[in-house]
Design an enzyme around this catalytic site. Structure first.
Site, PDB file in Angstrom:
ATOM      1  N   ASP A   1      19.821 -11.607   2.686  1.00  0.00           N
ATOM      2  CA  ASP A   1      20.647 -12.612   2.014  1.00  0.00           C
ATOM      3  C   ASP A   1      21.775 -13.146   2.891  1.00  0.00           C
ATOM      4  OD1 ASP A   1      19.148 -12.243  -0.258  1.00  0.00           O
ATOM      5  OD2 ASP A   1      20.835 -11.744  -1.568  1.00  0.00           O
TER       6      ASP A   1
ATOM      7  N   GLY B   1      25.121 -18.706  -8.739  1.00  0.00           N
ATOM      8  CA  GLY B   1      24.570 -18.487  -7.405  1.00  0.00           C
ATOM      9  C   GLY B   1      25.302 -17.387  -6.664  1.00  0.00           C
ATOM     10  N   ARG B   2      24.834 -17.110  -5.464  1.00  0.00           N
ATOM     11  CA  ARG B   2      25.411 -16.042  -4.662  1.00  0.00           C
ATOM     12  C   ARG B   2      25.767 -16.586  -3.280  1.00  0.00           C
ATOM     13  NH1 ARG B   2      24.659 -11.079  -6.701  1.00  0.00           N
ATOM     14  NH2 ARG B   2      24.577 -10.080  -4.657  1.00  0.00           N
TER      15      ARG B   2
ATOM     16  N   HIS C   1     -14.076 -10.667 -15.690  1.00  0.00           N
ATOM     17  CA  HIS C   1     -13.895 -11.273 -17.012  1.00  0.00           C
ATOM     18  C   HIS C   1     -13.785 -10.188 -18.070  1.00  0.00           C
ATOM     19  CE1 HIS C   1     -14.296 -14.099 -20.288  1.00  0.00           C
ATOM     20  NE2 HIS C   1     -15.159 -13.270 -20.843  1.00  0.00           N
TER      21      HIS C   1
ATOM     22  N   ALA D   1      21.744 -22.379 -15.088  1.00  0.00           N
ATOM     23  CA  ALA D   1      20.368 -22.127 -15.555  1.00  0.00           C
ATOM     24  C   ALA D   1      19.459 -21.875 -14.366  1.00  0.00           C
ATOM     25  CB  ALA D   1      19.864 -23.318 -16.381  1.00  0.00           C
ATOM     26  N   GLY D   2      19.931 -21.040 -13.435  1.00  0.00           N
ATOM     27  CA  GLY D   2      19.086 -20.624 -12.315  1.00  0.00           C
ATOM     28  C   GLY D   2      18.290 -19.395 -12.740  1.00  0.00           C
TER      29      GLY D   2
ATOM     30  N   ALA E   1      14.571 -10.416  -2.402  1.00  0.00           N
ATOM     31  CA  ALA E   1      14.417  -9.087  -1.811  1.00  0.00           C
ATOM     32  C   ALA E   1      13.222  -9.034  -0.866  1.00  0.00           C
ATOM     33  CB  ALA E   1      14.258  -8.059  -2.930  1.00  0.00           C
TER      34      ALA E   1
ATOM     35  N   LYS F   1      15.038  -6.052 -14.423  1.00  0.00           N
ATOM     36  CA  LYS F   1      13.651  -5.939 -14.911  1.00  0.00           C
ATOM     37  C   LYS F   1      13.518  -4.830 -15.950  1.00  0.00           C
ATOM     38  CE  LYS F   1      13.628  -8.970 -12.800  1.00  0.00           C
ATOM     39  NZ  LYS F   1      14.470  -9.673 -11.835  1.00  0.00           N
TER      40      LYS F   1
HETATM   41  P1  FAD Z   1      21.905  -6.511  -0.578  1.00  0.00           P
HETATM   42  O1  FAD Z   1      20.877  -6.048  -1.516  1.00  0.00           O
HETATM   43  O2  FAD Z   1      23.086  -7.230  -1.120  1.00  0.00           O
HETATM   44  O3  FAD Z   1      22.360  -5.261   0.275  1.00  0.00           O
HETATM   45  C1  FAD Z   1      23.359  -5.308   1.232  1.00  0.00           C
HETATM   46  C2  FAD Z   1      23.962  -3.920   1.369  1.00  0.00           C
HETATM   47  O4  FAD Z   1      24.800  -3.905   2.512  1.00  0.00           O
HETATM   48  C3  FAD Z   1      24.833  -3.527   0.181  1.00  0.00           C
HETATM   49  O5  FAD Z   1      24.538  -2.200  -0.205  1.00  0.00           O
HETATM   50  C4  FAD Z   1      26.242  -3.635   0.732  1.00  0.00           C
HETATM   51  O6  FAD Z   1      27.154  -2.737   0.104  1.00  0.00           O
HETATM   52  C5  FAD Z   1      26.012  -3.245   2.178  1.00  0.00           C
HETATM   53  N1  FAD Z   1      27.034  -3.736   3.133  1.00  0.00           N
HETATM   54  C6  FAD Z   1      27.522  -4.991   3.245  1.00  0.00           C
HETATM   55  N2  FAD Z   1      28.401  -5.047   4.266  1.00  0.00           N
HETATM   56  C7  FAD Z   1      28.462  -3.803   4.803  1.00  0.00           C
HETATM   57  C8  FAD Z   1      29.209  -3.225   5.861  1.00  0.00           C
HETATM   58  N3  FAD Z   1      30.034  -3.961   6.635  1.00  0.00           N
HETATM   59  N4  FAD Z   1      29.042  -1.908   6.113  1.00  0.00           N
HETATM   60  C9  FAD Z   1      28.184  -1.160   5.364  1.00  0.00           C
HETATM   61  N5  FAD Z   1      27.471  -1.648   4.350  1.00  0.00           N
HETATM   62  C10 FAD Z   1      27.598  -2.963   4.077  1.00  0.00           C
HETATM   63  N6  FAD Z   1      15.388 -10.785  -5.786  1.00  0.00           N
HETATM   64  C11 FAD Z   1      14.059 -10.675  -5.908  1.00  0.00           C
HETATM   65  O7  FAD Z   1      13.334 -10.819  -4.925  1.00  0.00           O
HETATM   66  N7  FAD Z   1      13.485 -10.401  -7.119  1.00  0.00           N
HETATM   67  C12 FAD Z   1      14.220 -10.245  -8.238  1.00  0.00           C
HETATM   68  O8  FAD Z   1      13.681 -10.000  -9.318  1.00  0.00           O
HETATM   69  C13 FAD Z   1      15.621 -10.370  -8.143  1.00  0.00           C
HETATM   70  N8  FAD Z   1      16.397 -10.210  -9.238  1.00  0.00           N
HETATM   71  C14 FAD Z   1      17.743 -10.278  -9.106  1.00  0.00           C
HETATM   72  C15 FAD Z   1      18.524 -10.108 -10.246  1.00  0.00           C
HETATM   73  C16 FAD Z   1      19.899 -10.156 -10.151  1.00  0.00           C
HETATM   74  C17 FAD Z   1      20.739  -9.962 -11.395  1.00  0.00           C
HETATM   75  C18 FAD Z   1      20.510 -10.354  -8.874  1.00  0.00           C
HETATM   76  C19 FAD Z   1      22.005 -10.371  -8.727  1.00  0.00           C
HETATM   77  C20 FAD Z   1      19.749 -10.537  -7.736  1.00  0.00           C
HETATM   78  C21 FAD Z   1      18.356 -10.508  -7.835  1.00  0.00           C
HETATM   79  N9  FAD Z   1      17.532 -10.698  -6.731  1.00  0.00           N
HETATM   80  C22 FAD Z   1      16.175 -10.632  -6.866  1.00  0.00           C
HETATM   81  C23 FAD Z   1      18.078 -10.974  -5.392  1.00  0.00           C
HETATM   82  C24 FAD Z   1      18.078  -9.690  -4.548  1.00  0.00           C
HETATM   83  O9  FAD Z   1      18.856  -8.724  -5.199  1.00  0.00           O
HETATM   84  C25 FAD Z   1      18.620  -9.996  -3.163  1.00  0.00           C
HETATM   85  O10 FAD Z   1      17.882 -11.041  -2.580  1.00  0.00           O
HETATM   86  C26 FAD Z   1      18.515  -8.762  -2.281  1.00  0.00           C
HETATM   87  O11 FAD Z   1      19.230  -7.678  -2.814  1.00  0.00           O
HETATM   88  C27 FAD Z   1      19.044  -9.062  -0.868  1.00  0.00           C
HETATM   89  O12 FAD Z   1      18.864  -7.936  -0.078  1.00  0.00           O
HETATM   90  P2  FAD Z   1      19.820  -7.625   1.162  1.00  0.00           P
HETATM   91  O13 FAD Z   1      19.386  -6.322   1.692  1.00  0.00           O
HETATM   92  O14 FAD Z   1      19.861  -8.796   2.062  1.00  0.00           O
HETATM   93  O15 FAD Z   1      21.287  -7.515   0.556  1.00  0.00           O
HETATM   94  P1  AMP Z   2      21.036 -20.285  -8.739  1.00  0.00           P
HETATM   95  O1  AMP Z   2      21.689 -20.777  -7.484  1.00  0.00           O
HETATM   96  O2  AMP Z   2      19.551 -20.437  -8.791  1.00  0.00           O
HETATM   97  O3  AMP Z   2      21.484 -18.905  -9.123  1.00  0.00           O
HETATM   98  O4  AMP Z   2      21.556 -21.243  -9.910  1.00  0.00           O
HETATM   99  C1  AMP Z   2      22.913 -21.478 -10.174  1.00  0.00           C
HETATM  100  C2  AMP Z   2      23.014 -22.699 -11.067  1.00  0.00           C
HETATM  101  O5  AMP Z   2      24.353 -22.852 -11.517  1.00  0.00           O
HETATM  102  C3  AMP Z   2      22.639 -24.010 -10.369  1.00  0.00           C
HETATM  103  O6  AMP Z   2      21.583 -24.617 -11.065  1.00  0.00           O
HETATM  104  C4  AMP Z   2      23.916 -24.841 -10.436  1.00  0.00           C
HETATM  105  O7  AMP Z   2      23.649 -26.218 -10.641  1.00  0.00           O
HETATM  106  C5  AMP Z   2      24.663 -24.250 -11.626  1.00  0.00           C
HETATM  107  N1  AMP Z   2      26.118 -24.486 -11.597  1.00  0.00           N
HETATM  108  C6  AMP Z   2      26.952 -24.398 -10.537  1.00  0.00           C
HETATM  109  N2  AMP Z   2      28.242 -24.701 -10.889  1.00  0.00           N
HETATM  110  C7  AMP Z   2      28.230 -24.995 -12.227  1.00  0.00           C
HETATM  111  C8  AMP Z   2      29.228 -25.389 -13.199  1.00  0.00           C
HETATM  112  N3  AMP Z   2      30.525 -25.544 -12.879  1.00  0.00           N
HETATM  113  N4  AMP Z   2      28.825 -25.605 -14.476  1.00  0.00           N
HETATM  114  C9  AMP Z   2      27.530 -25.444 -14.846  1.00  0.00           C
HETATM  115  N5  AMP Z   2      26.548 -25.090 -13.970  1.00  0.00           N
HETATM  116  C10 AMP Z   2      26.876 -24.862 -12.676  1.00  0.00           C
END
Ligand code: FAD
Ligand code: AMP
Length: 483
Positions: free
Chosen positions: A327, A286-287, A459, A197-198, A335, A66
């Site tokens: 997650d 994706g993740r 407004h 394109a996610g 988040a 952001k």
């Molecule tokens: P995480 O944030 O992944 O935190 C997990 C933590 O646990 C990490 O610090 C990790 O090191 C630690 N950990 C893992 N295993 C262990 C262990 N065994 N011992 C000790 N520590 C450990 N979400 C939104 O809602 N809004 C957004 O705008 C947004 N933008 C994003 C942009 C990007 C580029 C990315 C990659 C993600 C974005 N997300 C967004 C998704 C968001 O980041 C995740 O949904 C969120 O961080 C998940 O939170 P969490 O606490 O479950 O996991």
């Molecule tokens: P998100 O899960 O929202 O982060 O989006 C990930 C996107 O990547 C999804 O729309 C998938 O369809 C796309 N994707 C996954 N594998 C491939 C690939 N091999 N080539 C192009 N797009 C892909």
């Protein structure tokens, strides 16, 4: 399980949270607010080797993305919009190093803030790795290698997620990177490829595209934003194309190889095998849930076929006193979803009421125009067979949006024909991510579209768009033509 207080020894806690991201740290803070003795274990390390709380979101996700979206949007507006206001800015240039310094400063400040919040709440913050053993024991290994065993009445697993690697295009920094790598580019790539394109792919493509990169986004699926309301997705695609993002749908990446300092990307589409060359490639497909070395063989906690920790609707793992949130469990990887699960679990542990309303979780894509929605899409309602009505209000008819020079997009409300319950709200336009909060609140309170119609909106504000969309659902919009 009965909430027995811990004995009070140095390594004995009521609650141990493993993971200090946006799911874990709120769980720890709320548990401490509930007068429990809490430890929060987190192993995050930044590229410079420094440890930091906040997880993916603060260090490599929501916050840095952001920060860059804001900087690059300003840069874009200086060049594309200021002239319309009569403001002439000659020779506005970009200092990427300063942009990155600002972003890193925000991340540092926010992550240090989490540590301060944990300390202020009385949470024992431990930086290092945690492994769950049988009997709610957590083996803690600090970053310096020293080990301790923590015992707890309850353990909350919040280990998060990591980017998925594409076998045909493995990460190879600095050329083929994940989203974290793409947030750290030191220069603007001339040609940028984005796979996926996610939400993340579109945000990162926007960041670098606004700074002049030629961005090609390759998406395997034939539909754009297939999971979103399709009227909104069509509008979004139109604007992204206008902004210069070359989004190729039905394009499945099959390979990527380094050649003469560039990345040759091969993909297949309806016409057959294709190839493009880019300077940097971001893999944003994706993740996946992360649980490496989290669960000892005797922990009893199980994973589903996709690697998510199995939980019920209240985030119980099935092992007494062990919970999992964020997650690493089912549901949208967001988040705020993780945060609410953390708060719910900490309250349930303390014997209080706790619940997450999974039907009312907002989604936001922080592009320009911004995109946000909550509840059901029109396609989902149609498929359910429920009678519904739709009200759409274009920002072109909003005085505030016109004044902002950001009149693209619309607000759309979907409500049930019979009892008028709001079923879904979809917004594409200025500040959509902020505007959606009103819809979330309305749906949380099971409001009808008439409730929104009868609510006074100041407004001229952008929020009037939702008001007018609610009126349009009954063909009673004042400020747009009812269709
Ligand atoms: P995480 O944030 O992944 O935190 C997990 C933590 O646990 C990490 O610090 C990790 O090191 C630690 N950990 C893992 N295993 C262990 C262990 N065994 N011992 C000790 N520590 C450990 N979400 C939104 O809602 N809004 C957004 O705008 C947004 N933008 C994003 C942009 C990007 C580029 C990315 C990659 C993600 C974005 N997300 C967004 C998704 C968001 O980041 C995740 O949904 C969120 O961080 C998940 O939170 P969490 O606490 O479950 O996991
Ligand atoms: P998100 O899960 O929202 O982060 O989006 C990930 C996107 O990547 C999804 O729309 C998938 O369809 C796309 N994707 C996954 N594998 C491939 C690939 N091999 N080539 C192009 N797009 C892909």
């Amino acid at each position: 399980m009965k909430n027995e207080k811990s004995g009070g020894g140095a390594d004995s806690f009521d609650v141990v949270v493993i993971g200090g991201g946006p799911a874990g740290y709120p769980a720890a803070i709320r548990a401490a607010q509930n007068k429990l003795r809490v430890a929060c274990v987190d192993e995050w390390k930044n590229r410079d080797g420094s440890a930091a709380f906040g997880g993916t979101c603060l260090n490599a996700g929501c916050i840095p993305s952001k920060a860059l979206l804001e900087s690059t949007e300003l840069y874009h507006r200086v060049h594309e919009e200021f002239a319309a206001h009569g403001i002439k800015v000659g020779g506005a240039t970009l200092d990427v190093a300063q942009m990155q310094k600002r972003k890193n400063g925000i991340v540092r400040g926010m992550t240090q803030g989490i540590l301060a919040l944990l300390k202020a709440a009385g949470v024992t913050a431990l930086q290092g790795h945690g492994t769950l053993r049988a009997g709610r024991r957590v083996e803690f290994t600090a970053h310096d290698g020293t080990r301790r065993e923590l015992s707890a009445q309850h353990v909350v697993l919040a280990s998060g997620s990591v980017p998925i690697e594409l076998r045909s295009a493995p990460f190879k920094a600095p050329h083929i990177v994940d989203s974290w790598g793409a947030l750290d580019f030191e220069t603007v790539p001339k040609r940028l490829g984005v796979i996926g394109a996610g939400v993340i792919g579109l945000e990162l493509g926007s960041v670098w595209g606004r700074l002049g990169a030629e961005v090609v986004v390759l998406e395997a699926l034939p539909d754009f934003l297939a999971f979103a309301d399709q009227q909104l997705a069509r509008e979004a695609l139109k604007h992204f194309k206008k902004l210069g993002l070359d989004i190729r749908l039905g394009a499945k990446v099959t390979g990527a190889a380094l050649a003469r300092g560039a990345v040759e990307v091969s993909y297949e589409d309806a016409k057959g095998a294709q190839r493009i060359a880019v300077d940097r490639l971001v893999v944003a497909i994706g993740r996946r849930p992360y649980s490496q070395d989290l669960l000892g063989a005797d922990s009893g906690v199980t994973l589903d076929e996709r690697g998510f920790i199995r939980v019920d609707e209240a985030c119980r793992t099935g092992v007494e006193g062990v919970w999992a949130i964020g997650d690493c469990v089912r549901g949208p990887m967001l988040a705020h979803k993780g945060k609410e699960e953390g708060v719910m679990v900490a309250d349930l542990i303390a014997g209080r009421f706790g619940e997450v309303n999974y039907k009312v979780i907002p989604s936001v894509i922080y592009t320009a125009p911004e995109i946000a929605w909550v509840g059901l899409t029109e396609e989902q309602i149609k498929a359910s067979g429920r009678d519904y009505k739709s009200g759409v209000f274009p920002f072109l008819a909003s005085g505030r949006a016109r004044a902002l020079e950001q009149a693209a997009g619309f607000a759309k409300i979907l409500a049930a024909q019979g009892d008028d319950e709001i079923l879904g709200v979809h917004i594409i336009g200025p500040m959509a991510g902020e505007l959606i909060a009103e819809a979330v609140l309305a749906m949380e309170y099971s409001a009808s579209s008439e409730d929104l119609q009868r609510t006074i909106h100041a407004h001229p504000t952008l929020a009037e768009a939702l008001h007018e969309a609610a009126l349009a659902a009954d063909k009673r919009s004042i400020d747009s033509i009812n269709r």
